[in-house]
Write an enzyme that holds these catalytic residues in place. Structure first.
Site, PDB file in Angstrom:
ATOM      1  N   GLU A   1      -1.832  -2.637 -21.803  1.00  0.00           N
ATOM      2  CA  GLU A   1      -1.445  -3.296 -20.557  1.00  0.00           C
ATOM      3  C   GLU A   1       0.034  -3.729 -20.601  1.00  0.00           C
ATOM      4  OE1 GLU A   1      -2.523  -3.433 -17.709  1.00  0.00           O
ATOM      5  OE2 GLU A   1      -1.619  -5.187 -16.770  1.00  0.00           O
TER       6      GLU A   1
ATOM      7  N   ARG B   1       0.819  -1.212   0.000  1.00  0.00           N
ATOM      8  CA  ARG B   1       0.000   0.000   0.000  1.00  0.00           C
ATOM      9  C   ARG B   1       0.859   1.271   0.000  1.00  0.00           C
ATOM     10  NH1 ARG B   1      -5.282  -1.301   1.568  1.00  0.00           N
ATOM     11  NH2 ARG B   1      -5.670   0.866   2.082  1.00  0.00           N
TER      12      ARG B   1
ATOM     13  N   LYS C   1      -0.174  -0.378  -4.457  1.00  0.00           N
ATOM     14  CA  LYS C   1      -1.107  -1.357  -5.014  1.00  0.00           C
ATOM     15  C   LYS C   1      -2.547  -0.887  -4.882  1.00  0.00           C
ATOM     16  CE  LYS C   1      -1.723  -5.829  -6.223  1.00  0.00           C
ATOM     17  NZ  LYS C   1      -1.543  -5.556  -7.654  1.00  0.00           N
TER      18      LYS C   1
ATOM     19  N   ASN D   1      -4.806   6.601   7.238  1.00  0.00           N
ATOM     20  CA  ASN D   1      -4.806   6.304   5.804  1.00  0.00           C
ATOM     21  C   ASN D   1      -5.959   7.106   5.200  1.00  0.00           C
ATOM     22  OD1 ASN D   1      -6.249   3.504   4.043  1.00  0.00           O
ATOM     23  ND2 ASN D   1      -4.986   5.112   3.217  1.00  0.00           N
TER      24      ASN D   1
ATOM     25  N   HIS E   1      -0.446   7.616 -37.373  1.00  0.00           N
ATOM     26  CA  HIS E   1      -0.867   9.006 -37.207  1.00  0.00           C
ATOM     27  C   HIS E   1      -0.061   9.733 -36.132  1.00  0.00           C
ATOM     28  CE1 HIS E   1      -4.121   8.277 -39.947  1.00  0.00           C
ATOM     29  NE2 HIS E   1      -4.475   7.217 -39.248  1.00  0.00           N
TER      30      HIS E   1
END
Ligand code: G6P
Length: 615
Positions: free
Chosen positions: A488, A28, A610, A102, A511
């Site tokens: 991805e 985190r 994450k 948090n 392009h």
């Protein structure tokens, strides 16, 4: 983002529990870490260190780590640079209170100004220090309990928070609260745990309570747990649930990194994802669809909302839903959707995709969609997270905890569930024949084995990665179902190797990005033998004629690309709609090995986290 942990229980056990918990929550954020412990005689000891939890461990081990009560934090910096001073826990000016947080306190500057006028001085640049000073101010001025001071302070706060507070002189009490940021309470035998998710708690107890939005809990030694609503102080019901996680799921299992483990466990995770969802006659059975048939039958439009990798899954989901359900589909970044005045009514379905189930923008998007009358369906991984609890219905991807910051197995799990979902809705609406459904589900049933087969490209990709490790730019190209796969692939490379990479629809490349192509800029082209294969061949030629190196991902047995591309990676042939699942495996491996060759920390790339629980 940021992860918090707290513990009240057995003599001198707090520190160990907190450090282990922080290590599990490092996904985190890992800009700094800190711990506050209250010893049995009431002394408050605080240790903080910039960087990873291991830095904190080194520093804290030189000091006093006794105590049966403590709170801890691992930070992803939002307000103020990552350093020791801005690290949590923050301590009030009186030295009485320590707090971890948090989330984001949006009105912190107004509150800070008022506190400065009352004589408070601030050491850090954080919004969190304002909150602990405010609680301290109320506590002293109102002569009220800590619990009451926390509640009063939270009534003045705008923004998102999960907090835990301890008090000097009181080794027996921990106060926690949440709004829009997650908080789980673990109920053990003579000990209580709190954490941002279940991972620090697993192994100690499997009994958990998911604190709801706008609730606070008072945890006291030898007294029953109390949960109340922050606004009314009315007691809330205590709903103890089973934590379905195992310690083994949280370990590396012999791999060097979580990311590699997670790439290689995809056959198993997709087996879990598919389990019980395809009937023996090939039909798809998703309870979330079965139980809401009217909504899916009457829907006029589906909007997919997500962030990051989940947004790429959403783009592929759009194709799947259009192809199988013949329904208009839109895809939006959750952060744009929530501020874009979306026009929705009760004939709209919004599908929110989120691995963590906690992404702040996605959560806000679904809350808005529900307010506007849409039916909201969640596709999440973490059971019991905020998004699945705030949607009307949904389907879990069930791929187990994903710890590597760069998403791999969650992406293929999301694609699998989106395929099932599109088939389930399509068969319900009569937009697809039984035979068509069966053709896809037959291939889906084989997907775990097909991925096992695909993973055999590992050594070849590792070798190839050495050629490209020092490229400064990459282009990823694909068409149709595999344009989002290209996005991805590029994102994976950027995230963990810090190489600039762009994903582009292969035909659109001429392009603009074609101007960038030279001998120094390799292109990865996703070109399975699908309906657009002949078209993509000309795009490969266009790259080659500008002197760019080409790595092509092709279907096994197709040798026609060998004369054109510099390197071909073969993947098993599957129906077109499933090619993104298979094609993403070599792309994950390519990003992985390039990052490893460059000596990067693939599990904890710089600046990323994450779970993004801030806007
Ligand atoms: C972060 C993570 C990404 C993830 C994105 C959305 O940026 O690093 O891997 O795709 O958040 O997260 P979600 O949990 O909503 O899928």
């Amino acid at each position: 983002m940021c992860g918090i942990v707290g513990y009240l229980g057995k003599p001198d056990r707090a520190y160990d529990v907190l450090i282990r918990g922080l290590k599990r929550l490092e996904y985190r954020g890992y800009d700094s870490a800190g711990v506050a412990l209250v010893t049995d005689d009431g002394t408050l000891n605080v240790h903080k260190a910039q960087g990873k939890v291991s830095n904190l461990e080194q520093k804290a081990s030189l000091g006093d780590t006794r105590g049966a009560l403590g709170i801890a934090h691992t930070r992803w910096a939002t307000h103020g640079e990552p350093n020791d001073i801005n690290a949590h826990p923050h301590v009030s000016q009186s030295g009485d209170l320590a707090l971890v947080h948090n989330g984001t306190i949006e009105n912190y500057s107004v509150l800070k100004q008022a506190l400065i006028e009352h004589g408070y001085e601030f050491k850090s640049e954080t919004d969190t220090e304002v909150l602990v000073q405010l609680i301290d101010y109320i506590h002293r001025n109102n002569h009220c309990s800590l619990e009451e001071a926390v509640r009063e302070a939270l009534l003045q706060v705008e923004g998102a928070y999960a907090i835990a507070v301890v008090e000097r002189g009181n080794p027996d009490r921990l106060v926690v609260a949440r709004k829009s940021s997650p908080l789980v309470i673990g109920v053990g035998d003579g000990e209580t745990f709190i954490a941002s998710d279940g991972t620090p708690i697993v192994g100690y107890t499997d009994k958990v309570i998911y604190l709801k939005d706008n609730e606070m809990a008072v945890i006291e030694r030898d007294k029953p747990l109390r949960i109340v609503a922050i606004d009314s102080n009315a007691p809330s019901e205590i709903d103890i649930q089973e934590l379905k996680l195992s310690v083994a799921q949280l370990e590396k299992g012999g791999y060097d990194t979580f990311m590699l483990k997670e790439i290689f466990e995809q056959p198993e995770t997709l087996r879990d994802c598919l389990r019980g969802r395809i009937a023996s006659d090939g039909r798809v059975v998703l309870m979330g669809v079965e139980m809401n048939k009217d909504k899916f039958l009457n829907a006029k439009r589906i909007t997919l909302v997500a962030c990051g990798t989940s947004w790429h899954a959403a783009l592929i989901g759009k194709r799947l839903l259009q192809d199988f359900c013949k329904i208009p589909v839109e895809v939006e970044y959750a952060s744009e959707f929530r501020y874009g005045n979306p026009v929705l009514d009760d004939k709209d379905i919004v599908i929110a995709i989120s691995q963590s189930g906690e992404t702040a923008d996605t959560l806000a998007a679904i809350q808005l969609a529900r307010q506007k009358g849409a039916f909201v369906y969640g596709v999440s991984n973490v059971v019991g997270a905020s998004i699945p609890r705030n949607t009307d219905s949904g389907t879990y991807i069930h791929v187990g905890p994903e710890i590597g910051v760069a998403s791999t197995k969650a992406f293929t799990g999301q694609l699998t569930v989106l395929t099932l979902l599109a088939l389930a809705i399509g068969q319900l609406r009569g937009a697809i024949t039984k035979e068509q459904v069966k053709q896809v589900t037959d291939a889906l049933k084989e997907i775990p084995e097909t991925i096992e087969e695909t993973l055999k490209v590992n050594d070849k990709v590792e070798d190839l990665s050495k050629i490209f490790t020092y490229a400064h730019n990459f282009l990823y190209l694909g068409r149709g179902y595999n344009y989002p796969t290209a996005l991805e692939g590029a994102l994976k490379l950027k995230e963990i190797s810090y190489i600039h990479a762009e994903g582009y629809p292969a035909a659109e490349m001429k392009h603009g990005p074609i101007a960038l192509i030279d001998a120094e800029m390799p292109s990865v082209i996703i070109a399975p033998s699908d309906s657009l294969y002949d078209k993509i061949i000309s795009n490969v030629q266009q790259v080659k004629s500008r002197g760019g190196a080409v790595v092509a991902i092709v279907s096994k047995g197709n040798h026609s690309m060998e004369d054109i591309a510099d390197h071909c990676i073969e993947i098993p042939a599957v129906p077109e709609c499933l090619t993104p699942i298979i094609a993403s495996i070599p792309l994950q491996l390519m990003a992985y090995y390039i990052a490893v060759n460059k000596g990067k920390n693939v599990d904890q790339p710089r600046n990323l986290a994450k779970s993004v629980t801030v806007e």
